[in-house]
Scaffold this active site. Structure first.
Site: not given
Ligand code: NDP
Ligand code: DGY
Length: 328
Positions: A245, A274, A293
Protein backbone atom coordinates in the site's frame (compact mmCIF):
# COMPACT_ATOMS: atom_id res chain seq x y z
CA UNK A 1 -46.32 -23.73 6.88
CA UNK A 2 -43.66 -22.33 4.55
CA UNK A 3 -42.58 -18.79 5.46
CA UNK A 4 -41.65 -16.61 2.51
CA UNK A 5 -37.97 -15.78 2.55
CA UNK A 6 -37.24 -12.11 3.04
CA UNK A 7 -35.37 -10.56 0.12
CA UNK A 8 -32.38 -8.68 1.46
CA UNK A 9 -30.97 -5.45 0.13
CA UNK A 10 -27.43 -5.30 -1.22
CA UNK A 11 -25.45 -2.32 -2.43
CA UNK A 12 -22.44 -2.76 -4.73
CA UNK A 13 -20.18 0.26 -5.07
CA UNK A 14 -18.96 -0.33 -8.64
CA UNK A 15 -19.40 -2.50 -11.73
CA UNK A 16 -17.71 -5.79 -10.94
CA UNK A 17 -16.86 -8.74 -13.21
CA UNK A 18 -19.98 -10.60 -14.39
CA UNK A 19 -18.88 -13.80 -12.62
CA UNK A 20 -19.81 -12.13 -9.32
CA UNK A 21 -23.02 -10.53 -10.55
CA UNK A 22 -24.22 -13.88 -11.90
CA UNK A 23 -23.79 -15.60 -8.54
CA UNK A 24 -25.77 -12.88 -6.78
CA UNK A 25 -28.61 -12.80 -9.30
CA UNK A 26 -28.94 -16.60 -9.34
CA UNK A 27 -28.98 -16.88 -5.54
CA UNK A 28 -32.43 -15.30 -5.36
CA UNK A 29 -31.91 -14.01 -1.83
CA UNK A 30 -31.06 -10.39 -2.43
CA UNK A 31 -32.06 -7.36 -4.41
CA UNK A 32 -28.94 -5.74 -5.76
CA UNK A 33 -28.47 -2.08 -6.43
CA UNK A 34 -25.23 -1.10 -8.08
CA UNK A 35 -23.26 2.07 -8.71
CA UNK A 36 -23.30 1.29 -12.42
CA UNK A 37 -19.97 2.78 -13.41
CA UNK A 38 -16.28 1.95 -13.70
CA UNK A 39 -15.53 5.10 -11.71
CA UNK A 40 -15.71 5.36 -7.90
CA UNK A 41 -19.06 6.00 -6.31
CA UNK A 42 -19.37 9.61 -5.11
CA UNK A 43 -19.53 9.73 -1.33
CA UNK A 44 -23.11 11.08 -1.27
CA UNK A 45 -24.25 8.23 -3.53
CA UNK A 46 -22.48 5.67 -1.33
CA UNK A 47 -24.24 7.01 1.76
CA UNK A 48 -27.57 6.96 -0.07
CA UNK A 49 -27.03 3.56 -1.68
CA UNK A 50 -26.05 1.80 1.52
CA UNK A 51 -29.06 3.06 3.52
CA UNK A 52 -30.95 0.10 4.95
CA UNK A 53 -28.68 -2.42 3.19
CA UNK A 54 -28.15 -5.89 4.63
CA UNK A 55 -25.02 -6.36 2.58
CA UNK A 56 -22.36 -4.12 1.09
CA UNK A 57 -19.91 -5.19 -1.59
CA UNK A 58 -17.14 -2.61 -1.76
CA UNK A 59 -13.73 -1.91 -3.26
CA UNK A 60 -10.42 -0.85 -1.73
CA UNK A 61 -11.06 2.70 -2.94
CA UNK A 62 -14.20 3.03 -0.80
CA UNK A 63 -13.57 4.34 2.69
CA UNK A 64 -15.84 2.33 4.96
CA UNK A 65 -15.97 4.38 8.15
CA UNK A 66 -18.43 5.25 10.91
CA UNK A 67 -20.36 7.57 8.61
CA UNK A 68 -20.99 4.77 6.10
CA UNK A 69 -21.89 2.30 8.85
CA UNK A 70 -24.30 4.83 10.37
CA UNK A 71 -25.81 5.46 6.95
CA UNK A 72 -26.30 1.72 6.46
CA UNK A 73 -28.00 1.35 9.81
CA UNK A 74 -28.80 -1.73 11.89
CA UNK A 75 -29.78 -4.03 8.99
CA UNK A 76 -26.14 -4.37 7.90
CA UNK A 77 -24.92 -7.94 8.39
CA UNK A 78 -21.97 -8.21 6.05
CA UNK A 79 -19.35 -6.20 4.19
CA UNK A 80 -17.56 -8.02 1.39
CA UNK A 81 -14.53 -6.31 -0.07
CA UNK A 82 -13.16 -7.14 -3.50
CA UNK A 83 -9.62 -7.10 -2.13
CA UNK A 84 -7.33 -8.86 0.30
CA UNK A 85 -6.25 -5.57 1.87
CA UNK A 86 -8.72 -4.18 4.40
CA UNK A 87 -7.00 -0.97 5.51
CA UNK A 88 -9.84 1.03 3.91
CA UNK A 89 -12.30 -0.23 6.53
CA UNK A 90 -12.76 0.91 10.14
CA UNK A 91 -12.37 -2.56 11.59
CA UNK A 92 -12.94 -1.62 15.25
CA UNK A 93 -16.21 0.07 14.44
CA UNK A 94 -17.30 -2.81 12.21
CA UNK A 95 -16.52 -5.32 14.95
CA UNK A 96 -18.40 -3.29 17.54
CA UNK A 97 -21.50 -3.52 15.36
CA UNK A 98 -21.17 -7.27 14.85
CA UNK A 99 -20.91 -6.95 11.08
CA UNK A 100 -19.09 -9.83 9.35
CA UNK A 101 -16.38 -9.12 6.78
CA UNK A 102 -15.40 -11.10 3.70
CA UNK A 103 -12.22 -10.54 1.68
CA UNK A 104 -10.27 -12.18 -1.16
CA UNK A 105 -7.00 -13.75 0.08
CA UNK A 106 -5.09 -16.44 -1.88
CA UNK A 107 -6.93 -16.06 -5.20
CA UNK A 108 -4.84 -13.01 -6.13
CA UNK A 109 -1.53 -14.13 -4.65
CA UNK A 110 -0.01 -15.52 -7.87
CA UNK A 111 -1.05 -12.56 -10.02
CA UNK A 112 0.29 -10.05 -7.51
CA UNK A 113 3.57 -11.90 -7.00
CA UNK A 114 4.02 -12.15 -10.76
CA UNK A 115 3.44 -8.41 -11.19
CA UNK A 116 5.89 -7.70 -8.38
CA UNK A 117 8.59 -9.69 -10.14
CA UNK A 118 7.78 -7.93 -13.42
CA UNK A 119 8.02 -4.53 -11.72
CA UNK A 120 11.27 -5.46 -9.99
CA UNK A 121 12.89 -6.54 -13.25
CA UNK A 122 11.50 -3.57 -15.19
CA UNK A 123 12.84 -1.17 -12.54
CA UNK A 124 16.23 -2.79 -11.96
CA UNK A 125 16.92 -3.32 -15.68
CA UNK A 126 15.46 0.07 -16.66
CA UNK A 127 12.95 -1.26 -19.19
CA UNK A 128 10.66 1.81 -19.34
CA UNK A 129 13.69 4.07 -19.96
CA UNK A 130 14.92 1.75 -22.71
CA UNK A 131 11.54 1.71 -24.46
CA UNK A 132 11.43 5.52 -24.43
CA UNK A 133 14.96 5.79 -25.84
CA UNK A 134 14.10 3.48 -28.75
CA UNK A 135 11.09 5.63 -29.62
CA UNK A 136 12.72 9.06 -29.20
CA UNK A 137 15.91 8.39 -31.14
CA UNK A 138 18.13 8.17 -28.07
CA UNK A 139 19.40 4.76 -29.23
CA UNK A 140 22.51 5.80 -31.15
CA UNK A 141 24.60 2.64 -30.93
CA UNK A 142 25.51 -0.21 -28.53
CA UNK A 143 27.39 1.40 -25.64
CA UNK A 144 29.15 -0.50 -22.85
CA UNK A 145 27.62 1.36 -19.94
CA UNK A 146 24.38 2.69 -21.43
CA UNK A 147 21.19 1.73 -19.57
CA UNK A 148 23.01 -0.63 -17.23
CA UNK A 149 21.09 -1.75 -14.21
CA UNK A 150 21.15 -4.38 -11.48
CA UNK A 151 20.67 -8.16 -11.71
CA UNK A 152 19.28 -10.69 -9.27
CA UNK A 153 21.97 -13.32 -9.71
CA UNK A 154 24.12 -13.54 -6.58
CA UNK A 155 22.07 -10.81 -4.85
CA UNK A 156 20.48 -10.43 -1.45
CA UNK A 157 16.73 -9.88 -1.52
CA UNK A 158 14.84 -8.59 1.52
CA UNK A 159 11.09 -9.13 1.75
CA UNK A 160 9.21 -7.01 4.27
CA UNK A 161 6.16 -9.07 5.22
CA UNK A 162 6.61 -12.72 4.23
CA UNK A 163 2.87 -13.43 4.10
CA UNK A 164 0.96 -15.10 1.26
CA UNK A 165 2.17 -12.65 -1.39
CA UNK A 166 5.63 -12.10 0.11
CA UNK A 167 6.25 -15.85 0.09
CA UNK A 168 4.97 -16.18 -3.49
CA UNK A 169 7.38 -13.39 -4.51
CA UNK A 170 10.28 -15.12 -2.72
CA UNK A 171 9.48 -18.43 -4.45
CA UNK A 172 9.59 -16.74 -7.84
CA UNK A 173 12.77 -14.75 -7.17
CA UNK A 174 14.91 -17.57 -5.77
CA UNK A 175 15.39 -19.34 -9.15
CA UNK A 176 16.97 -16.14 -10.54
CA UNK A 177 20.05 -17.06 -8.51
CA UNK A 178 19.33 -15.04 -5.38
CA UNK A 179 22.04 -15.83 -2.84
CA UNK A 180 20.38 -14.70 0.38
CA UNK A 181 16.69 -14.23 1.06
CA UNK A 182 16.06 -12.09 4.13
CA UNK A 183 12.66 -11.27 5.56
CA UNK A 184 11.22 -9.25 8.40
CA UNK A 185 7.84 -9.06 10.07
CA UNK A 186 6.34 -9.61 13.47
CA UNK A 187 7.20 -13.30 13.71
CA UNK A 188 9.52 -15.85 12.06
CA UNK A 189 7.78 -18.21 9.65
CA UNK A 190 8.46 -21.95 9.56
CA UNK A 191 7.44 -22.05 5.89
CA UNK A 192 10.33 -19.67 5.06
CA UNK A 193 12.61 -22.73 5.05
CA UNK A 194 11.36 -23.53 1.54
CA UNK A 195 13.14 -20.40 0.23
CA UNK A 196 15.95 -20.57 2.80
CA UNK A 197 14.59 -17.35 4.25
CA UNK A 198 16.51 -15.74 7.11
CA UNK A 199 14.37 -13.89 9.65
CA UNK A 200 16.26 -10.69 10.48
CA UNK A 201 15.58 -7.36 12.20
CA UNK A 202 14.29 -4.71 9.80
CA UNK A 203 17.52 -2.68 10.04
CA UNK A 204 19.59 -5.68 8.94
CA UNK A 205 17.25 -6.34 6.03
CA UNK A 206 17.36 -2.72 4.89
CA UNK A 207 21.13 -2.34 5.09
CA UNK A 208 22.12 -5.73 3.63
CA UNK A 209 19.63 -6.12 0.77
CA UNK A 210 20.28 -5.34 -2.89
CA UNK A 211 16.52 -5.51 -3.48
CA UNK A 212 14.02 -4.45 -0.82
CA UNK A 213 10.50 -5.67 -1.58
CA UNK A 214 7.56 -4.45 0.51
CA UNK A 215 4.63 -6.86 0.70
CA UNK A 216 3.25 -6.30 4.20
CA UNK A 217 -0.24 -5.16 5.17
CA UNK A 218 -0.83 -1.47 5.87
CA UNK A 219 -1.35 -1.11 9.62
CA UNK A 220 -0.67 1.67 12.13
CA UNK A 221 2.73 0.00 12.66
CA UNK A 222 3.69 -0.13 8.98
CA UNK A 223 2.32 3.29 8.01
CA UNK A 224 5.30 5.44 6.94
CA UNK A 225 7.72 2.57 7.71
CA UNK A 226 9.83 3.39 4.65
CA UNK A 227 11.01 6.87 5.59
CA UNK A 228 14.19 8.95 5.53
CA UNK A 229 15.85 6.85 8.19
CA UNK A 230 14.97 3.67 6.27
CA UNK A 231 16.25 4.92 2.88
CA UNK A 232 19.46 6.25 4.51
CA UNK A 233 20.27 2.71 5.64
CA UNK A 234 19.82 1.21 2.16
CA UNK A 235 22.78 0.66 -0.17
CA UNK A 236 23.33 3.30 -2.87
CA UNK A 237 22.97 0.49 -5.41
CA UNK A 238 19.77 -0.93 -3.94
CA UNK A 239 16.39 -1.27 -5.65
CA UNK A 240 13.19 -0.53 -3.72
CA UNK A 241 9.89 -2.16 -4.71
CA UNK A 242 6.47 -1.61 -3.12
CA UNK A 243 3.36 -3.55 -4.10
CA UNK A 244 1.60 -3.38 -0.72
CA UNK A 245 0.00 0.00 0.00
CA UNK A 246 1.25 3.50 -0.80
CA UNK A 247 1.02 4.71 2.79
CA UNK A 248 3.77 2.32 3.92
CA UNK A 249 6.12 4.74 2.17
CA UNK A 250 6.88 8.36 2.97
CA UNK A 251 6.91 9.58 -0.63
CA UNK A 252 8.75 12.85 0.08
CA UNK A 253 11.55 10.86 1.69
CA UNK A 254 11.55 8.41 -1.22
CA UNK A 255 11.81 11.30 -3.68
CA UNK A 256 14.82 12.67 -1.79
CA UNK A 257 16.47 9.24 -1.67
CA UNK A 258 15.99 8.73 -5.42
CA UNK A 259 16.93 12.22 -6.56
CA UNK A 260 20.05 12.38 -4.36
CA UNK A 261 21.33 8.94 -5.38
CA UNK A 262 20.88 7.58 -1.86
CA UNK A 263 19.24 4.54 -3.48
CA UNK A 264 19.42 3.37 -7.11
CA UNK A 265 15.79 3.13 -8.17
CA UNK A 266 12.25 2.35 -7.09
CA UNK A 267 9.24 0.55 -8.53
CA UNK A 268 5.82 1.30 -7.07
CA UNK A 269 2.50 -0.32 -7.88
CA UNK A 270 0.81 1.62 -5.09
CA UNK A 271 0.99 5.29 -4.11
CA UNK A 272 -0.67 7.97 -2.03
CA UNK A 273 -2.94 9.21 -3.33
CA UNK A 274 -4.24 6.93 -6.06
CA UNK A 275 -4.21 8.01 -8.78
CA UNK A 276 -0.90 9.81 -8.27
CA UNK A 277 -1.31 13.35 -9.72
CA UNK A 278 0.44 13.59 -13.09
CA UNK A 279 2.53 16.52 -11.81
CA UNK A 280 3.83 14.56 -8.80
CA UNK A 281 7.62 14.94 -8.33
CA UNK A 282 8.14 11.15 -8.35
CA UNK A 283 6.93 11.08 -11.96
CA UNK A 284 9.76 13.41 -13.03
CA UNK A 285 12.38 10.83 -12.05
CA UNK A 286 13.82 8.38 -14.57
CA UNK A 287 14.76 6.01 -11.75
CA UNK A 288 11.20 5.64 -10.49
CA UNK A 289 8.73 3.30 -12.21
CA UNK A 290 5.13 3.85 -11.17
CA UNK A 291 2.28 1.49 -12.08
CA UNK A 292 -1.45 2.17 -11.48
CA UNK A 293 -2.15 -0.48 -8.78
CA UNK A 294 -2.45 -3.44 -11.16
CA UNK A 295 -1.00 -6.19 -8.94
CA UNK A 296 -4.02 -8.49 -9.22
CA UNK A 297 -5.10 -7.32 -12.68
CA UNK A 298 -5.45 -10.46 -14.75
CA UNK A 299 -8.85 -11.26 -16.24
CA UNK A 300 -9.07 -14.62 -14.51
CA UNK A 301 -7.94 -13.30 -11.11
CA UNK A 302 -10.45 -10.47 -11.15
CA UNK A 303 -13.16 -12.94 -12.18
CA UNK A 304 -12.35 -15.25 -9.28
CA UNK A 305 -12.13 -12.30 -6.89
CA UNK A 306 -15.64 -11.26 -7.97
CA UNK A 307 -16.94 -14.81 -7.46
CA UNK A 308 -15.37 -15.05 -4.03
CA UNK A 309 -16.66 -11.68 -2.92
CA UNK A 310 -20.18 -12.58 -4.10
CA UNK A 311 -20.06 -15.89 -2.22
CA UNK A 312 -18.70 -14.14 0.87
CA UNK A 313 -21.60 -11.71 0.67
CA UNK A 314 -24.17 -14.49 0.37
CA UNK A 315 -22.69 -16.35 3.35
CA UNK A 316 -22.91 -13.19 5.43
CA UNK A 317 -26.49 -12.46 4.34
CA UNK A 318 -27.68 -15.98 5.07
CA UNK A 319 -25.75 -16.41 8.30
CA UNK A 320 -23.80 -19.37 6.91
CA UNK A 321 -20.10 -19.99 6.33
CA UNK A 322 -18.28 -17.49 4.18
CA UNK A 323 -15.55 -18.97 1.93
CA UNK A 324 -13.12 -16.27 3.11
CA UNK A 325 -14.24 -14.56 6.27
CA UNK A 326 -11.85 -12.12 7.89
CA UNK A 327 -11.41 -13.06 11.54
CA UNK A 328 -10.62 -9.94 13.53
P1 NDP B 1 -0.83 -11.57 4.46
O1 NDP B 1 -1.70 -11.25 5.62
O2 NDP B 1 -0.64 -12.99 4.07
O3 NDP B 1 0.60 -10.95 4.66
C1 NDP B 1 0.78 -9.70 5.26
C2 NDP B 1 2.14 -9.67 5.86
O4 NDP B 1 2.30 -8.38 6.45
C3 NDP B 1 2.34 -10.70 6.97
O5 NDP B 1 3.37 -11.56 6.63
C4 NDP B 1 2.72 -9.86 8.16
O6 NDP B 1 3.82 -10.41 8.85
C5 NDP B 1 3.17 -8.57 7.53
N1 NDP B 1 3.15 -7.52 8.54
C6 NDP B 1 2.14 -7.13 9.33
N2 NDP B 1 2.60 -6.20 10.19
C7 NDP B 1 3.90 -6.01 9.91
C8 NDP B 1 4.92 -5.20 10.44
N3 NDP B 1 4.65 -4.37 11.45
N4 NDP B 1 6.16 -5.26 9.89
C9 NDP B 1 6.41 -6.09 8.85
N5 NDP B 1 5.50 -6.92 8.34
C10 NDP B 1 4.26 -6.86 8.85
O7 NDP B 1 -1.43 -10.73 3.24
P2 NDP B 1 -1.17 -10.91 1.68
O8 NDP B 1 0.22 -11.36 1.48
O9 NDP B 1 -2.26 -11.67 1.08
O10 NDP B 1 -1.31 -9.37 1.21
C11 NDP B 1 -0.42 -8.40 1.68
C12 NDP B 1 -0.83 -7.02 1.24
O11 NDP B 1 -0.57 -6.86 -0.14
C13 NDP B 1 -2.31 -6.69 1.37
O12 NDP B 1 -2.62 -6.29 2.68
C14 NDP B 1 -2.49 -5.58 0.39
O13 NDP B 1 -2.28 -4.34 1.03
C15 NDP B 1 -1.38 -5.79 -0.62
N6 NDP B 1 -1.88 -6.19 -1.95
C16 NDP B 1 -1.58 -5.40 -3.02
C17 NDP B 1 -1.98 -5.76 -4.27
C18 NDP B 1 -1.68 -4.90 -5.45
O14 NDP B 1 -2.47 -4.88 -6.37
N7 NDP B 1 -0.56 -4.21 -5.47
C19 NDP B 1 -2.73 -6.99 -4.53
C20 NDP B 1 -2.99 -7.75 -3.33
C21 NDP B 1 -2.56 -7.34 -2.10
P3 NDP B 1 3.58 -11.13 10.27
O15 NDP B 1 2.77 -12.34 9.94
O16 NDP B 1 4.94 -11.44 10.75
O17 NDP B 1 2.84 -10.16 11.10
C1 DGY C 1 -5.95 -5.99 -2.76
O1 DGY C 1 -6.64 -6.98 -3.02
O2 DGY C 1 -5.75 -5.60 -1.61
C2 DGY C 1 -5.26 -5.31 -3.91
O3 DGY C 1 -4.69 -4.14 -3.59
C3 DGY C 1 -6.04 -5.28 -5.16
O4 DGY C 1 -6.25 -6.56 -5.61
Amino acid sequence: MHTAQKIMKVFITRRIPQEGMKILSQAGVCKVSLWDSDEPVPRAELLKGVAGAHGLLCLLSDKIDTEVLDAAGPNLKVISTLSVGFDHMAMDEIKKRGVRVGYTPDVLTDATAELTVALLLATARRLPEGVVEVKNGGWSTWKPLWLCGYGLSGSTVGVIGLGRIGMAIARRLKPFGVKRLLYSGRTAKSYAAEVEGEYVPLDTLVSESDFVVVSCALTPETQGLCNKDFFCKMKNTAVFINTSRGAVVNQEDLYQALSSGQIACAGLDVTTPEPLPTDHPLLTLKNCVVLPHIGSATYSTRGVMAELSANNLLGGLQGTDMPSELKF
